[in-house]
Design a protein around this motif. Sequence first.
Motif, PDB file in Angstrom:
ATOM      1  N   THR A  28      -8.483  34.919  -1.607  1.00 28.77           N
ATOM      2  CA  THR A  28      -7.663  36.006  -2.119  1.00 28.77           C
ATOM      3  C   THR A  28      -6.420  36.049  -1.262  1.00 28.77           C
ATOM      4  N   VAL A  29      -5.282  35.973  -1.881  1.00 28.81           N
ATOM      5  CA  VAL A  29      -4.043  35.836  -1.130  1.00 28.81           C
ATOM      6  C   VAL A  29      -3.370  37.183  -0.955  1.00 28.81           C
ATOM      7  N   PHE A  31      -4.344  32.422  15.256  1.00 32.57           N
ATOM      8  CA  PHE A  31      -5.258  33.104  14.340  1.00 32.57           C
ATOM      9  C   PHE A  31      -4.468  33.805  13.234  1.00 32.57           C
ATOM     10  N   GLY A  32      -3.357  34.418  13.584  1.00 26.14           N
ATOM     11  CA  GLY A  32      -2.509  35.078  12.586  1.00 26.14           C
ATOM     12  C   GLY A  32      -2.023  34.104  11.523  1.00 26.14           C
ATOM     13  N   ILE A  33      -1.649  32.910  11.930  1.00 22.30           N
ATOM     14  CA  ILE A  33      -1.192  31.885  10.988  1.00 22.30           C
ATOM     15  C   ILE A  33      -2.329  31.501  10.048  1.00 22.30           C
ATOM     16  N   VAL A  34      -3.476  31.222  10.611  1.00 18.96           N
ATOM     17  CA  VAL A  34      -4.630  30.788   9.817  1.00 18.96           C
ATOM     18  C   VAL A  34      -5.105  31.900   8.887  1.00 18.96           C
ATOM     19  N   LEU A  35      -5.170  33.113   9.402  1.00 15.90           N
ATOM     20  CA  LEU A  35      -5.624  34.244   8.593  1.00 15.90           C
ATOM     21  C   LEU A  35      -4.684  34.503   7.421  1.00 15.90           C
ATOM     22  N   ARG A  36      -3.383  34.372   7.639  1.00 17.12           N
ATOM     23  CA  ARG A  36      -2.420  34.586   6.559  1.00 17.12           C
ATOM     24  C   ARG A  36      -2.667  33.604   5.417  1.00 17.12           C
ATOM     25  N   ILE A  37      -2.995  32.371   5.733  1.00 14.61           N
ATOM     26  CA  ILE A  37      -3.207  31.355   4.705  1.00 14.61           C
ATOM     27  C   ILE A  37      -4.548  31.543   4.011  1.00 14.61           C
ATOM     28  N   LEU A  38      -5.586  31.846   4.768  1.00 17.66           N
ATOM     29  CA  LEU A  38      -6.935  31.937   4.185  1.00 17.66           C
ATOM     30  C   LEU A  38      -7.292  33.332   3.708  1.00 17.66           C
ATOM     31  N   ASN A  39      -6.723  34.348   4.313  1.00 12.88           N
ATOM     32  CA  ASN A  39      -6.999  35.740   3.967  1.00 12.88           C
ATOM     33  C   ASN A  39      -8.492  36.056   3.958  1.00 12.88           C
ATOM     34  N   ASP A  40      -9.211  35.430   4.862  1.00 20.19           N
ATOM     35  CA  ASP A  40     -10.644  35.656   5.013  1.00 20.19           C
ATOM     36  C   ASP A  40     -10.952  35.484   6.495  1.00 20.19           C
ATOM     37  N   ARG A  41     -11.297  36.569   7.136  1.00 23.86           N
ATOM     38  CA  ARG A  41     -11.469  36.571   8.589  1.00 23.86           C
ATOM     39  C   ARG A  41     -12.521  35.561   9.048  1.00 23.86           C
ATOM     40  N   GLY A  42     -13.626  35.485   8.375  1.00 22.76           N
ATOM     41  CA  GLY A  42     -14.693  34.549   8.761  1.00 22.76           C
ATOM     42  C   GLY A  42     -14.241  33.098   8.670  1.00 22.76           C
ATOM     43  N   ARG A  43     -13.623  32.768   7.542  1.00 19.71           N
ATOM     44  CA  ARG A  43     -13.115  31.402   7.373  1.00 19.71           C
ATOM     45  C   ARG A  43     -12.027  31.115   8.395  1.00 19.71           C
TER      46      ARG A  43
END
Length: 186
Positions: free
Chosen positions: A96-97, A35-47
């Motif tokens: 948003t990055v 989740f940390g990896i994905v969140l860092r790239i998308l910067n959107d918790r829902g996505r």
Amino acid sequence: MAEATGDLGLLLKASAGGDRRAFAALYDASAAKLFGIVLRILNDRGRAEEVLQEAYLRIWRNADRFDPTVGRPITWMAAIAHNAAIDARRRNGPATVSSVANGDGEETDILADIADPTEAPDGADLEALRKCLGQLETDHRTCVLLAYYEGWSREELSEKFDRPVGTIKTWLHRALAALKLCMGTP
């Protein structure tokens, strides 16, 4: 991560055989990191939550393809999550990055945020990587970090650095070659 590498490998093997309880245990043991990896790239918790579920679906479907002689289970799963996040980012446009270059133009220590020395890829030394990254020109280092840790496309990097896409490709190629040489990677 509480689970040992061998445990993740066994859970992946059992998941490949259709064992749903093993897959649930695999999820519990690795979801926070992925989740940390994905969140860092998308910067959107829902996505990120949606993409994480897509990543685990890919892991479930492809668990039989994991080869423990090639790498560690967490590395294999992290690559799947990373690729799923980049696919989603490109499909839905940039989020948003949180970015390597923060709003003040300063570089943040992205490696401190994403890399746990106990989870570094086999043979990789986090401190050596930091040292090698420090030897790159600032723009090239930022370009590499944005591309490979934030999931930016070459086109986005081209716009950020006000350089042609071909120049960005050259920067990335040269920077990665320099990192491999510095790290002693063949």
